[in-house]
Design a protein around this motif. Sequence first.
Motif, PDB file in Angstrom:
ATOM      1  N   GLU A 118       0.938  -0.892  -0.204  1.00 34.13           N
ATOM      2  CA  GLU A 118       0.064  -0.003   0.017  1.00 34.13           C
ATOM      3  C   GLU A 118       1.150   1.358  -0.038  1.00 34.13           C
ATOM      4  O   GLU A 118       2.165   1.133   0.889  1.00 34.13           O
ATOM      5  N   PRO A 119       0.932   2.247  -0.392  1.00 34.91           N
ATOM      6  CA  PRO A 119      -0.990   2.703  -1.522  1.00 34.91           C
ATOM      7  C   PRO A 119      -0.513   1.577  -2.466  1.00 34.91           C
ATOM      8  O   PRO A 119      -1.915   2.773  -3.584  1.00 34.91           O
ATOM      9  N   THR A 120       0.520   2.090  -3.351  1.00 37.58           N
ATOM     10  CA  THR A 120       0.019   1.445  -4.850  1.00 37.58           C
ATOM     11  C   THR A 120      -0.585   0.211  -5.291  1.00 37.58           C
ATOM     12  O   THR A 120      -1.175   0.327  -6.119  1.00 37.58           O
ATOM     13  N   ILE A 121      -0.721  -1.029  -4.389  1.00 37.41           N
ATOM     14  CA  ILE A 121      -1.826  -2.009  -4.248  1.00 37.41           C
ATOM     15  C   ILE A 121      -2.229  -2.070  -3.224  1.00 37.41           C
ATOM     16  O   ILE A 121      -1.346  -2.730  -2.552  1.00 37.41           O
ATOM     17  N   PRO A 122      -3.774  -1.748  -3.140  1.00 36.95           N
ATOM     18  CA  PRO A 122      -4.511  -2.033  -1.824  1.00 36.95           C
ATOM     19  C   PRO A 122      -4.404  -3.322  -1.603  1.00 36.95           C
ATOM     20  O   PRO A 122      -4.980  -3.762  -2.268  1.00 36.95           O
ATOM     21  N   VAL A 123      -4.835  -3.334  -0.221  1.00 42.78           N
ATOM     22  CA  VAL A 123      -5.793  -5.008   0.527  1.00 42.78           C
ATOM     23  C   VAL A 123      -6.782  -5.429  -0.477  1.00 42.78           C
ATOM     24  O   VAL A 123      -8.091  -4.560  -0.366  1.00 42.78           O
ATOM     25  N   GLY A 124      -6.879  -6.607  -1.198  1.00 38.80           N
ATOM     26  CA  GLY A 124      -7.419  -6.984  -1.696  1.00 38.80           C
ATOM     27  C   GLY A 124      -7.560  -5.965  -3.350  1.00 38.80           C
ATOM     28  O   GLY A 124      -8.673  -6.591  -3.883  1.00 38.80           O
ATOM     29  N   SER A 125      -6.675  -6.210  -3.221  1.00 39.65           N
ATOM     30  CA  SER A 125      -6.670  -5.734  -4.963  1.00 39.65           C
ATOM     31  C   SER A 125      -6.355  -7.194  -6.305  1.00 39.65           C
ATOM     32  O   SER A 125      -5.867  -8.052  -5.554  1.00 39.65           O
ATOM     33  N   ALA A 126      -6.375  -7.249  -7.219  1.00 38.18           N
ATOM     34  CA  ALA A 126      -5.903  -8.042  -8.414  1.00 38.18           C
ATOM     35  C   ALA A 126      -4.811  -7.554  -8.936  1.00 38.18           C
ATOM     36  O   ALA A 126      -5.292  -6.566  -9.820  1.00 38.18           O
ATOM     37  N   ALA A 127      -3.752  -8.822  -9.996  1.00 34.87           N
ATOM     38  CA  ALA A 127      -3.131  -7.857 -10.426  1.00 34.87           C
ATOM     39  C   ALA A 127      -2.736  -8.980 -11.280  1.00 34.87           C
ATOM     40  O   ALA A 127      -2.537 -10.180 -10.702  1.00 34.87           O
ATOM     41  N   LEU A 128      -2.166  -8.526 -12.848  1.00 29.71           N
ATOM     42  CA  LEU A 128      -2.374  -9.457 -13.891  1.00 29.71           C
ATOM     43  C   LEU A 128      -0.183  -9.482 -13.689  1.00 29.71           C
ATOM     44  O   LEU A 128       0.000  -8.432 -13.865  1.00 29.71           O
ATOM     45  N   VAL A 129      -0.148 -11.019 -14.127  1.00 28.60           N
ATOM     46  CA  VAL A 129       1.799 -10.532 -13.682  1.00 28.60           C
ATOM     47  C   VAL A 129       2.522 -11.538 -15.317  1.00 28.60           C
ATOM     48  O   VAL A 129       1.880 -12.514 -14.764  1.00 28.60           O
ATOM     49  N   SER A 130       3.424 -11.185 -15.319  1.00 28.79           N
ATOM     50  CA  SER A 130       3.672 -11.492 -16.571  1.00 28.79           C
ATOM     51  C   SER A 130       5.202 -12.618 -16.519  1.00 28.79           C
ATOM     52  O   SER A 130       6.065 -11.356 -15.779  1.00 28.79           O
ATOM     53  N   SER A 131       5.787 -13.320 -16.619  1.00 27.87           N
ATOM     54  CA  SER A 131       6.651 -14.660 -16.401  1.00 27.87           C
ATOM     55  C   SER A 131       7.758 -13.470 -17.177  1.00 27.87           C
ATOM     56  O   SER A 131       7.723 -13.248 -18.755  1.00 27.87           O
ATOM     57  N   VAL A 132       8.867 -12.972 -16.573  1.00 30.61           N
ATOM     58  CA  VAL A 132      11.106 -12.295 -16.708  1.00 30.61           C
ATOM     59  C   VAL A 132      11.374 -12.950 -16.908  1.00 30.61           C
ATOM     60  O   VAL A 132      11.045 -13.558 -15.442  1.00 30.61           O
ATOM     61  N   GLU A 133      12.299 -13.048 -17.233  1.00 27.62           N
ATOM     62  CA  GLU A 133      13.654 -13.053 -16.558  1.00 27.62           C
ATOM     63  C   GLU A 133      14.113 -12.756 -16.266  1.00 27.62           C
ATOM     64  O   GLU A 133      14.016 -10.946 -16.179  1.00 27.62           O
ATOM     65  N   ALA A 134      15.141 -13.172 -15.126  1.00 24.52           N
ATOM     66  CA  ALA A 134      15.993 -12.277 -14.060  1.00 24.52           C
ATOM     67  C   ALA A 134      16.505 -11.261 -14.832  1.00 24.52           C
ATOM     68  O   ALA A 134      16.788 -10.176 -13.735  1.00 24.52           O
ATOM     69  N   ALA A 135      17.177 -12.021 -15.801  1.00 25.33           N
ATOM     70  CA  ALA A 135      18.266 -10.585 -16.479  1.00 25.33           C
ATOM     71  C   ALA A 135      17.409  -9.726 -16.953  1.00 25.33           C
ATOM     72  O   ALA A 135      18.027  -8.602 -16.881  1.00 25.33           O
ATOM     73  N   ASP A 136      16.243  -9.687 -16.846  1.00 24.23           N
ATOM     74  CA  ASP A 136      15.428  -8.004 -17.473  1.00 24.23           C
ATOM     75  C   ASP A 136      14.705  -7.631 -15.983  1.00 24.23           C
ATOM     76  O   ASP A 136      13.904  -6.682 -16.330  1.00 24.23           O
ATOM     77  N   VAL A 137      14.863  -7.908 -15.000  1.00 24.77           N
ATOM     78  CA  VAL A 137      14.606  -7.478 -13.864  1.00 24.77           C
ATOM     79  C   VAL A 137      15.060  -6.071 -13.643  1.00 24.77           C
ATOM     80  O   VAL A 137      16.208  -6.061 -13.508  1.00 24.77           O
ATOM     81  N   GLU A 138      14.469  -5.275 -13.439  1.00 21.16           N
ATOM     82  CA  GLU A 138      15.447  -3.302 -13.503  1.00 21.16           C
ATOM     83  C   GLU A 138      14.438  -2.762 -11.670  1.00 21.16           C
ATOM     84  O   GLU A 138      13.631  -3.470 -11.105  1.00 21.16           O
ATOM     85  N   VAL A 139      15.805  -2.284 -10.859  1.00 17.40           N
ATOM     86  CA  VAL A 139      15.255  -2.143 -10.015  1.00 17.40           C
ATOM     87  C   VAL A 139      14.146  -0.336  -9.399  1.00 17.40           C
ATOM     88  O   VAL A 139      13.668   0.107 -10.989  1.00 17.40           O
TER      89      VAL A 139
END
Length: 188
Positions: A67-88
């Motif tokens: 919270e507050p970006t994603i409140p309790v009771g939210s649903a999110a769609l997440v996409s599978s990505v390689e760890a090398a593509d993750v950024e801060v």
Amino acid sequence: MTQTVTTAENIVLRPRRPRTRTRGAVRVLGDVLLWAAAALGLLCAVVAVLTSFLGFQVMLFSSGSMEPTIPVGSAALVSSVEAADVEVGDIVTVERGAGELPVTHRVVAVEPADTADARLLTLRGDANDQDDPAPYEVTEVGRMVFSVPGVAPLVAQLGTSRMLAPLGVVAAAFVIWGLWPRSPARSR
């Protein structure tokens, strides 16, 4: 007022039903509900294709660590990505271990790991004062695409038989109603 109906054998006089505003309003309301149900069905089909064939997942949030970006009771769609593509700054979902629920937090640091494909991710929930206790060694994560507040309880209930049976009956009723022949529009 009467209406004449001609058939091969005879002529029949039947009283004409008057067209009322209520019947017209009910028809318009029914059309709106049918279009809304069709749009909801299309959305469900798109989510089913994304999750079944394209590696997306739906995550339901029951804690307030984001919270507050994603409140309790939210649903999110997440996409599978390689760890090398993750950024801060990315919001990612990682597995914690056998028997534990995955965690979804923001990436605050990315470091190389012992293996070439893996990365060490330091995560922190937006509502937390400290980073998670230890970095997560990952080769793949779920990166959040978007979230919708307040729909997690509904999404969780939709998968139960208590909800699926009535929804099937309602869907069948809409299909029958939508395909039922209507009387032709009459000119005034």
